[in-house]
Scaffold this active site. Structure first.
Site, short mmCIF file in Angstrom:
data_model
loop_
_atom_site.label_atom_id
_atom_site.label_comp_id
_atom_site.label_asym_id
_atom_site.label_seq_id
_atom_site.Cartn_x
_atom_site.Cartn_y
_atom_site.Cartn_z
N VAL A 298 9.33 3.12 -4.08
CA VAL A 298 8.59 3.02 -5.34
C VAL A 298 7.75 1.75 -5.38
O VAL A 298 6.57 1.77 -5.75
CB VAL A 298 9.54 3.10 -6.57
CG1 VAL A 298 8.79 2.87 -7.87
CG2 VAL A 298 10.26 4.45 -6.60
N CYS A 299 8.32 0.63 -4.96
CA CYS A 299 7.59 -0.65 -4.96
C CYS A 299 6.43 -0.62 -3.97
O CYS A 299 5.33 -1.09 -4.27
CB CYS A 299 8.53 -1.80 -4.64
SG CYS A 299 9.89 -1.99 -5.81
N ASP A 300 6.66 -0.04 -2.81
CA ASP A 300 5.63 0.10 -1.80
C ASP A 300 4.46 0.92 -2.35
O ASP A 300 3.31 0.51 -2.28
CB ASP A 300 6.22 0.77 -0.55
CG ASP A 300 5.20 1.03 0.53
OD1 ASP A 300 5.12 0.21 1.46
OD2 ASP A 300 4.48 2.05 0.45
N THR B 7 2.52 -0.87 -5.25
CA THR B 7 1.65 -1.93 -4.76
C THR B 7 0.40 -1.35 -4.11
O THR B 7 -0.72 -1.81 -4.35
CB THR B 7 2.42 -2.83 -3.77
OG1 THR B 7 3.56 -3.37 -4.45
CG2 THR B 7 1.56 -3.97 -3.27
N SER C 9 11.67 -4.97 -4.79
CA SER C 9 11.52 -5.25 -3.36
C SER C 9 10.43 -4.38 -2.77
O SER C 9 10.43 -3.16 -2.97
CB SER C 9 12.83 -4.99 -2.60
OG SER C 9 12.62 -5.15 -1.21
#
Length: 176
Positions: A64-66, A69, A59
């Site tokens: 971590v995903c932010d 990306t 998500s």
């Protein structure tokens, strides 16, 4: 019968089950159908002719995903228009659009696998227990051949940026 794989990745050190095949270097990239911010359907052929760096994240609304990306966006910007960065999650397209607006990133195409988990089922990233994608990185060359694969063993960890970017560079050499 659905291909189910256990003991491949963990989430917070707990094993999860992945649905779909394990994609290998040298494979023809599997087709998929995901949605963009406008709910338009996007598939593999819509991105053909360029090197694709495809990352899957659980998500975009997680730290971590932010960061992953944003990091990949910054790192691939040096490649210019020869590389397309696709970020696929099971977030709703509306949430992805909101995230992109807040992040201010223009060289990232966020795509939603929410509706039918087509990408996750084709690339083996669908976490059965949570209906999310695990963290993974794929490089697909301009001829739709998979040239790099990383299924991040612990989903809360970052991928190997250096290896992924080296694979992008190698795939670019094939184009030129």
């Amino acid at each position: 019968m659905t291909n189910r794989r256990s003991n491949v990745v963990t989430l917070k050190n707990n094993p999860v089950t992945l649905i779909g095949p394990e994609v290998q270097v040298g494979d023809k990239a599997p087709d998929f159908e995901v949605s963009d911010h406008n709910l338009s359907k996007i598939n593999l052929k819509d991105t053909s002719g360029k090197v694709r760096l495809i990352i899957t994240v659980p998500s975009l609304d997680t730290p971590v995903c932010d960061k992953e990306t944003r990091d990949f966006s910054e790192k691939v910007s040096s490649f210019g228009d020869d590389v397309t960065l696709l970020v696929i999650s099971s977030d709703l397209p509306f949430a992805q659009k909101r995230w992109c607006g807040g992040a201010g990133l223009s060289n990232v195409q966020t795509l939603s696998d929410h509706f039918n988990m087509s990408f996750g089922g084709s690339y083996g990233t669908h976490i059965e227990e949570l209906r999310l994608n695990c963290r993974a990185v794929f490089v697909v060359d301009a001829n739709d051949k998979v040239t790099y694969v990383e299924y991040v063993q612990e989903t809360t960890d970052y991928p190997d940026y250096q290896k992924a970017l080296e694979a992008v560079k190698e795939a670019l050499q094939l184009v030129k």
